[in-house]
Write an enzyme that holds these catalytic residues in place. Structure first.
Site, short mmCIF file in Angstrom:
data_model
loop_
_atom_site.label_atom_id
_atom_site.label_comp_id
_atom_site.label_asym_id
_atom_site.label_seq_id
_atom_site.Cartn_x
_atom_site.Cartn_y
_atom_site.Cartn_z
N GLU A 363 0.79 -1.24 0.00
CA GLU A 363 0.00 0.00 0.00
C GLU A 363 0.82 1.29 0.00
OE1 GLU A 363 -4.18 -1.54 1.99
OE2 GLU A 363 -2.85 -0.29 3.20
N GLU A 464 -5.99 -7.82 -0.38
CA GLU A 464 -6.75 -7.55 0.85
C GLU A 464 -8.20 -7.29 0.50
OE1 GLU A 464 -5.16 -4.61 3.50
OE2 GLU A 464 -3.08 -5.27 3.23
#
Length: 523
Positions: A363, A464
């Protein structure tokens, strides 16, 4: 089959010759054994079936405090961890302390309202001593006596003259006095004069050394840096070791395997490459736990993605990247250190049959795209030094559209792009009902995934996703439908998906709880 040689009889003229032949065959056997082990590892890595049905082992080797808040309960002054943002109002003047111009100048006490210049981020030295970082990323320091014991916010790195002690009132903890490095207290003499020269001890409102501390609880960080530095070097190693040993165990890998999961994504921090003596405040020991995870995974037929969740300098300023104070520092100057961590992990696990992929970063957000691509190129090369069979996963930047890496990643072999899908973290989901959430998955998410999927490009990995959403008091049936539609859509990702997470205090974030309570089944 290994070569053998009949035993030579001792005390014969040929003893030395036989001994030499034995040595040669011994080393030949070693070389052959090494070759066979590498071939076996390569075959095991290549002969698995995609897509993966995986789960993230979050809050294990990289702490995320929201997932188990009780981990932080034993920290003294646990509301004043690294990165905590505070605003300080003089009780006498009823004005806030302010770093003029956001830094690089004097500290005054003339603001009626608090905003960025009036907000200080704490760097914790011990349970009562702190550095104060201002919005320009500089630190408040005490000038020497020749300069009048005044305060300026112009220091680039903290040391003794930037370290202040916070004394809290026993009855009202957010009523504080601040002792400067010279042993004297700060006092707001006037709106433009703040000095460290006060010797009194009163807690009255009209005392110029008393301040009301407003802790911005919404900005509290609870990550690896906060827990290790919060407990300190004497307590943190045991706290973390106990957590590692109990949070995820071999029984959990058995549970995953028995319930249809065939992969794990294991977040790690950059400091694991310097185990057992990582830089302070991080503590050693997590590398042995990761070794154990590979052993358990291989025993139960589970593939492992090693995910560099926390890069040096923090790639997004979030607690899960081990940021000290919420600032993003990662950039070109950190690339070599980040590559070194990847190189270490690739070298250590390249020949483990359980390894399926190494993820170069989790991320990234707010980083320069060209710097990120430069790092991804170097990280890919580091992995390929040690293995040609493991996949290399490149995480899509959170603040960019999902196709931004598509053509870049297409130039590499055995690469996957990681995208994260949550019906959270955006106002668009705030007022959606059950059906609207389901339709969003069926339409927007399915369309996005389809647009990323090409016949000869990189594979797509939904690294995710979660059963958590913003629908209040959803029924079990609604929750099951939400899970079902996500599984159906995300199964279209050719590399697979990984649920966040395996365990969590919040039930819908825990796939273990969801399985045990019959919210979801994996065939």
């Amino acid at each position: 089959m290994l070569y053998t040689l009949s035993s030579c009889v001792a005390h014969t003229p040929h003893t030395k010759k036989c001994s030499k032949m034995n040595n040669q065959l011994f080393y030949a056997n070693l070389v052959l054994a090494f070759y066979l082990s590498c071939h076996y590892a390569l075959a095991q890595t290549e002969n698995f079936n995609l897509p993966l049905k995986a789960v993230n082992l979050g809050n294990w080797l990289v702490i995320e405090g929201w997932m188990k808040p009780s981990l932080f309960d034993g920290i003294p002054n646990k509301d004043l961890l690294d990165g905590t943002q505070v605003q300080l109002m003089s009780t006498k003047l009823q004005k806030y302390l302010c770093a003029e111009n956001g830094g690089g100048s004097i500290v005054v006490a003339n603001r009626t309202k608090a905003s960025g210049w009036e907000t200080f981020r704490l760097w914790r030295v011990n349970e009562t001593a702190f550095n104060f970082r201002v919005s320009s990323k500089q630190f408040v320091r005490l000038t020497n006596q020749d300069e009048g014991n005044s305060l300026v916010a112009d220091s680039d790195s903290p040391s003794d003259m930037e370290t202040f002690e916070i004394l809290r009132n026993d009855d009202e903890p957010n009523r504080i006095r601040i002792r400067a490095p010279n042993g004297l207290f700060l006092q707001a003499i006037s709106e433009t004069v703040v000095l460290a020269d006060y010797e009194g001890s009163s807690w009255d409102d009209n005392d110029p050394s008393v301040f009301k501390m407003n802790v911005l609880t919404g900005s509290t960080l609870r990550g690896e840096y906060q827990i290790t530095n919060g407990y300190g070097p004497d307590k943190a190693p045991k706290i973390l070791q106990d957590h590692w040993n109990t949070y995820i165990t071999e029984d959990d890998f058995k549970f995953m395997s028995e319930n249809g999961l065939n992969g794990v994504r294991i977040p790690v921090g950059w400091w694991i490459a310097q185990d057992p003596t990582p830089p302070k405040p991080f503590v050693g020991g997590s590398l042995e736990i990761l070794d154990n995870a590979f052993t358990w995974a291989e025993k139960y037929g589970i593939k492992v993605i090693v995910d560099l969740h926390a890069a040096p300098g923090s790639q997004n300023g979030k607690p899960h990247s081990a940021s000290r104070d919420g600032h993003l520092e990662w950039g070109d100057s950190y690339i070599s250190d980040t590559v070194a961590a990847i190189d270490f992990l690739a070298e250590r696990y390249a020949n483990r049959s359980g390894l399926v992929a190494i993820e170069l970063m989790n991320e990234p957000q707010g980083v320069n795209l060209e710097s990120l691509k430069s790092y991804y190129q170097a990280g890919y090369d580091a992995v390929r030094k040690h293995t040609s069979s493991a996949y290399v996963i490149m995480s899509n930047p959170l603040d960019r559209e999902s196709k931004v890496l598509l053509s870049f990643a297409g130039a590499f072999s055995k690469v996957a792009i990681d995208v994260h899908y949550y019906n959270l973290f955006s106002d668009r989901f705030s007022n959606m009902n059950v059906q609207q959430n389901i339709d969003y998955i069926k339409n927007q998410r399915a369309s996005d995934l389809s647009s990323l999927t090409t016949s000869n490009g990189p594979l797509i990995f939904v690294g995710e996703w979660s059963g958590d959403w913003k629908v209040p008091r959803a029924s079990k049936q609604s929750q099951e439908k939400f899970m079902e539609v996500q599984l159906k859509v995300y199964s279209g990702a050719k590399f697979g998906w990984a649920y966040w997470a395996y365990k969590c205090d919040s039930n819908t974030w825990s796939i273990k709880w969801m399985i045990e309570n019959d919210y979801v089944k994996f065939s």
